[in-house]
Each structure stands twice: as structure tokens, then as C-alpha cells.
Scaffold this motif. Sequence first.
Motif, PDB file in Angstrom:
ATOM      1  N   ARG A 126       0.824  -1.221   0.000  1.00  0.00           N
ATOM      2  CA  ARG A 126       0.000   0.000   0.000  1.00  0.00           C
ATOM      3  C   ARG A 126       0.855   1.266   0.000  1.00  0.00           C
ATOM      4  O   ARG A 126       0.412   2.313  -0.465  1.00  0.00           O
ATOM      5  CB  ARG A 126      -0.940   0.011   1.204  1.00  0.00           C
ATOM      6  N   HIS A 127       2.076   1.176   0.523  1.00  0.00           N
ATOM      7  CA  HIS A 127       2.926   2.365   0.649  1.00  0.00           C
ATOM      8  C   HIS A 127       4.122   2.352  -0.300  1.00  0.00           C
ATOM      9  O   HIS A 127       5.102   3.067  -0.064  1.00  0.00           O
ATOM     10  CB  HIS A 127       3.374   2.517   2.106  1.00  0.00           C
ATOM     11  N   ARG A 128       4.013   1.566  -1.372  1.00  0.00           N
ATOM     12  CA  ARG A 128       5.017   1.530  -2.446  1.00  0.00           C
ATOM     13  C   ARG A 128       6.401   1.108  -1.989  1.00  0.00           C
ATOM     14  O   ARG A 128       7.411   1.537  -2.536  1.00  0.00           O
ATOM     15  CB  ARG A 128       5.120   2.890  -3.149  1.00  0.00           C
ATOM     16  N   ILE A 129       6.486   0.283  -0.970  1.00  0.00           N
ATOM     17  CA  ILE A 129       7.773  -0.222  -0.518  1.00  0.00           C
ATOM     18  C   ILE A 129       8.032  -1.536  -1.242  1.00  0.00           C
ATOM     19  O   ILE A 129       7.180  -2.422  -1.264  1.00  0.00           O
ATOM     20  CB  ILE A 129       7.784  -0.443   1.011  1.00  0.00           C
ATOM     21  N   GLN A 130       9.190  -1.638  -1.856  1.00  0.00           N
ATOM     22  CA  GLN A 130       9.592  -2.880  -2.529  1.00  0.00           C
ATOM     23  C   GLN A 130       9.998  -3.855  -1.433  1.00  0.00           C
ATOM     24  O   GLN A 130      10.979  -3.638  -0.729  1.00  0.00           O
ATOM     25  CB  GLN A 130      10.756  -2.610  -3.479  1.00  0.00           C
ATOM     26  N   MET A 131       9.222  -4.927  -1.271  1.00  0.00           N
ATOM     27  CA  MET A 131       9.448  -5.903  -0.202  1.00  0.00           C
ATOM     28  C   MET A 131      10.203  -7.105  -0.774  1.00  0.00           C
ATOM     29  O   MET A 131       9.717  -7.761  -1.693  1.00  0.00           O
ATOM     30  CB  MET A 131       8.113  -6.366   0.379  1.00  0.00           C
ATOM     31  N   VAL A 132      11.382  -7.383  -0.221  1.00  0.00           N
ATOM     32  CA  VAL A 132      12.203  -8.501  -0.692  1.00  0.00           C
ATOM     33  C   VAL A 132      12.312  -9.517   0.443  1.00  0.00           C
ATOM     34  O   VAL A 132      13.016  -9.277   1.428  1.00  0.00           O
ATOM     35  CB  VAL A 132      13.604  -8.029  -1.132  1.00  0.00           C
ATOM     36  N   ASP A 133      11.587 -10.624   0.288  1.00  0.00           N
ATOM     37  CA  ASP A 133      11.655 -11.687   1.278  1.00  0.00           C
ATOM     38  C   ASP A 133      12.713 -12.704   0.866  1.00  0.00           C
ATOM     39  O   ASP A 133      13.416 -12.523  -0.127  1.00  0.00           O
ATOM     40  CB  ASP A 133      10.286 -12.349   1.475  1.00  0.00           C
ATOM     41  N   ARG A 134      12.823 -13.782   1.629  1.00  0.00           N
ATOM     42  CA  ARG A 134      13.862 -14.786   1.389  1.00  0.00           C
ATOM     43  C   ARG A 134      13.802 -15.356  -0.026  1.00  0.00           C
ATOM     44  O   ARG A 134      14.826 -15.527  -0.681  1.00  0.00           O
ATOM     45  CB  ARG A 134      13.718 -15.898   2.432  1.00  0.00           C
ATOM     46  N   GLU A 135      12.595 -15.641  -0.504  1.00  0.00           N
ATOM     47  CA  GLU A 135      12.450 -16.215  -1.842  1.00  0.00           C
ATOM     48  C   GLU A 135      12.895 -15.238  -2.927  1.00  0.00           C
ATOM     49  O   GLU A 135      13.640 -15.595  -3.842  1.00  0.00           O
ATOM     50  CB  GLU A 135      11.002 -16.635  -2.085  1.00  0.00           C
ATOM     51  N   LEU A 136      12.462 -13.990  -2.825  1.00  0.00           N
ATOM     52  CA  LEU A 136      12.862 -12.990  -3.813  1.00  0.00           C
ATOM     53  C   LEU A 136      14.352 -12.666  -3.690  1.00  0.00           C
ATOM     54  O   LEU A 136      15.035 -12.452  -4.692  1.00  0.00           O
ATOM     55  CB  LEU A 136      12.014 -11.725  -3.664  1.00  0.00           C
ATOM     56  N   LEU A 137      14.876 -12.675  -2.461  1.00  0.00           N
ATOM     57  CA  LEU A 137      16.310 -12.465  -2.257  1.00  0.00           C
ATOM     58  C   LEU A 137      17.113 -13.553  -2.964  1.00  0.00           C
ATOM     59  O   LEU A 137      18.124 -13.261  -3.622  1.00  0.00           O
ATOM     60  CB  LEU A 137      16.636 -12.448  -0.761  1.00  0.00           C
ATOM     61  N   ALA A 138      16.665 -14.789  -2.867  1.00  0.00           N
ATOM     62  CA  ALA A 138      17.357 -15.898  -3.544  1.00  0.00           C
ATOM     63  C   ALA A 138      17.380 -15.680  -5.045  1.00  0.00           C
ATOM     64  O   ALA A 138      18.413 -15.886  -5.698  1.00  0.00           O
ATOM     65  CB  ALA A 138      16.673 -17.223  -3.209  1.00  0.00           C
ATOM     66  N   ARG A 139      16.270 -15.229  -5.615  1.00  0.00           N
ATOM     67  CA  ARG A 139      16.216 -14.969  -7.053  1.00  0.00           C
ATOM     68  C   ARG A 139      17.141 -13.810  -7.428  1.00  0.00           C
ATOM     69  O   ARG A 139      17.789 -13.828  -8.474  1.00  0.00           O
ATOM     70  CB  ARG A 139      14.770 -14.696  -7.466  1.00  0.00           C
ATOM     71  N   TRP A 140      17.186 -12.780  -6.572  1.00  0.00           N
ATOM     72  CA  TRP A 140      18.066 -11.627  -6.806  1.00  0.00           C
ATOM     73  C   TRP A 140      19.524 -12.065  -6.758  1.00  0.00           C
ATOM     74  O   TRP A 140      20.340 -11.659  -7.585  1.00  0.00           O
ATOM     75  CB  TRP A 140      17.772 -10.571  -5.756  1.00  0.00           C
ATOM     76  N   MET A 141      19.866 -12.912  -5.796  1.00  0.00           N
ATOM     77  CA  MET A 141      21.249 -13.346  -5.635  1.00  0.00           C
ATOM     78  C   MET A 141      21.772 -14.133  -6.833  1.00  0.00           C
ATOM     79  O   MET A 141      22.961 -14.101  -7.124  1.00  0.00           O
ATOM     80  CB  MET A 141      21.390 -14.175  -4.358  1.00  0.00           C
ATOM     81  N   VAL A 142      20.884 -14.838  -7.541  1.00  0.00           N
ATOM     82  CA  VAL A 142      21.340 -15.601  -8.712  1.00  0.00           C
ATOM     83  C   VAL A 142      21.236 -14.789  -9.995  1.00  0.00           C
ATOM     84  O   VAL A 142      21.428 -15.317 -11.084  1.00  0.00           O
ATOM     85  CB  VAL A 142      20.615 -16.969  -8.854  1.00  0.00           C
ATOM     86  N   GLY A 143      20.948 -13.490  -9.879  1.00  0.00           N
ATOM     87  CA  GLY A 143      21.027 -12.614 -11.036  1.00  0.00           C
ATOM     88  C   GLY A 143      19.729 -12.136 -11.625  1.00  0.00           C
ATOM     89  O   GLY A 143      19.732 -11.443 -12.634  1.00  0.00           O
ATOM     90  N   GLU A 144      18.609 -12.455 -11.008  1.00  0.00           N
ATOM     91  CA  GLU A 144      17.322 -12.015 -11.548  1.00  0.00           C
ATOM     92  C   GLU A 144      17.099 -10.536 -11.233  1.00  0.00           C
ATOM     93  O   GLU A 144      17.460 -10.054 -10.166  1.00  0.00           O
ATOM     94  CB  GLU A 144      16.206 -12.851 -10.908  1.00  0.00           C
TER      95      GLU A 144
END
Length: 169
Positions: A126-144
Motif C-alpha cells: 500500500r505504501h510503495r515499498i519494494q518488499m524482498v523476502d527470502r524467496e525474492l532475495l534468492a532470485r536476486w542473488m542468482v542474477g534475476e
Amino acid sequence: MLAAAGVWFGFRANKIRQIRRAVEVAVVDVLSPAEFERHIAALLTRDGCLQVRVVGGRGDGGVDVLARTPGMARIAVQCKHYPGRAVGPSAVRDFNGCAWTDHGADVALLVTSGRFTSAAADFGRRHRIQMVDRELLARWMVGEQILPGIRAPWRRRTDALPASEEAPR
């Protein structure tokens, strides 16, 4: 027969990607909170962000990492190193109050090594904060690519953490 082989190879490739993400993100569990902040700064640097600075600690004003996108938009990051528990709405509310007002953020990014409660995730959306949880962090770490307007490099990893409190520019 050929279609079945294609389905099997697709399933296998997906399973390999899932295992790789799980292994990558398990590495963050052994990091200290300060190392976790430097790791997030290193991911931002890898993805082309500029002026990446780790500012966490006492008196950080509720923000752990500051950076700029290649287009010079200001990113404020709050890191919550909670591998075994959830981030609740009060932490998201606190970050919301300081990211936009105190730090003039164009992008507010809240990263956890754990998960968010449903109330925290709802407040963040609701407040436009990009929320990065463990699953999304894992995807980010491998280059997504996870940040709007910032292209993540393909198949590059962040193996080493920056040695200093400030990530390389």
C-alpha cells in the motif's frame, strides 16, 4: 515422445534452478547483521547502482544502505536479517516513515533474510515499498532483476562481500 522429453528436461531445469536459489540464500544465514547489509550493498553495486553506501548502525536514521540507480533515483534500503522469523508491520511502518521523508527516497527497499507477515506485506504494498523476502532475495542473488529500471547482469554472482563498510562504486 519428443514432447515428453522436453517436459522432463524443462522440469529438471526448473528443479536445478530451485536448488541453486536455495543454496545461494542459505549462505546469508551465517552472516552477521552488518555482513548482511554489506551483502545487500554488493548486490546493488553488481546491478549497476551508483554511490552505494552502507550507513547502518546506531544513528542510521532507519536506513541501512543508500544508493542511486543509474538514472540517479535515490534508493533507501532497510535490511532485516531474520532468517528464522518474520518481519512484522511495525518495522515496515517505521521504515516507511523515514525512507520517504527523512531520506528523500525515490525507491524504498526492505530486504529480509526471512519472511514478512501478511500484515507487513500488505502495508508495504500500500505504501510503495519494494518488499524482498527470502524467496525474492534468492532470485536476486542468482542474477534475476528485482528492482524496477535496474537491469541485473545475467549469470553473475556476488561471491565476496565488500571488505569495508562502504561497497565499491
